[in-house]
Design an enzyme around this catalytic site. Sequence first.
Site, PDB file in Angstrom:
ATOM      1  N   GLY A   1       8.591 -42.016 -48.924  1.00  0.00           N
ATOM      2  CA  GLY A   1       7.382 -42.796 -48.728  1.00  0.00           C
ATOM      3  C   GLY A   1       7.576 -44.203 -49.258  1.00  0.00           C
ATOM      4  CB  CYS A   2       5.892 -47.410 -48.528  1.00  0.00           C
ATOM      5  SG  CYS A   2       4.154 -46.938 -48.631  1.00  0.00           S
TER       6      CYS A   2
END
Length: 315
Positions: free
Chosen positions: A116-117
């Site tokens: 995920g970011c």
Amino acid sequence: MSLPIVYIDGDQGTTGLQIHERLRDRTDLRLVTLPDAERKDPARRAEAINASDIAILCLPDAAAREAVGFIRNPAVRVIDASSAHRTEPDWVYGFPEMVDGHAQTIAHARRVTNPGCYPTGAVGLLRPLQQAGLLPRDYPVCIHAVSGYSGGGRAAVDAFESNGAARAQPLQVYGLALAHKHVPEIQLHAGLAHRPLFVPAYGAYRQGIVLTVPIELRLLPAGVTGEALHACLAHHYAGARRVEVTPLADTRAITHLDPQALNGSNDLRLSVFVNAEHGQVLLAAVFDNLGKGASGAAVQNLDLMLGVASAVKAA
């Protein structure tokens, strides 16, 4: 020798569009797309996935699980950009620089889950320190991050850009129930014993992240200093082309962090800010949420899986 076939399932979303943009002019692979009338047809999607060498899933979590269920061809390899499989033990976490030798693990994997970011920054900062014994597993980690509004996906981009910046809130803190879906991912891959407290926010700009983690030196093992934390990160990422650690001397001249500084790149910049007098440290990460935090990471993992020499050497 035939070119490897790559199919992006969900190439009209924010991440899928970016990956397609990065791959469309490549001559070392064959990029397959479905006509607009067929791209949501389960039968045609299943056919395209099973005909590919590597399928990249850029879908909501439930749809990503469905897509994996379509696979009947055991030769198909998968990169999943959703959060559906990020804590699954039979999927390889797609952060090549996370631990020594991990790039080779990705290169030979059948199933890779893209980070995920926000976890990209958090895990990038915390995992080496935890692994080195400088950060206790039970440290009460708090994380704050500000992302561009593209982090909310295509709907958020459309909503913001149709309303215009003049009417947008300059900062939107969210996840106030302290149950953001990235928390289990951060806890697992950073090696933490307890859930970190994570407070995310969207800023009134399109892309880029600043993520920070405050550290109290008094809660670390005796003798651990800010300089030791920095040295650990610098050593861990030495030679990593896509991760840089700001020299400690340079941080003293930095007065602010620009979340957009690395936009358009697949780079991750880590910094350690030290107040020795008060025994406090701020760990910071800056990166493009659409680059190292999404599409750039997916292409980096794809290149490793395809055996692209530059990707293997860089990691």
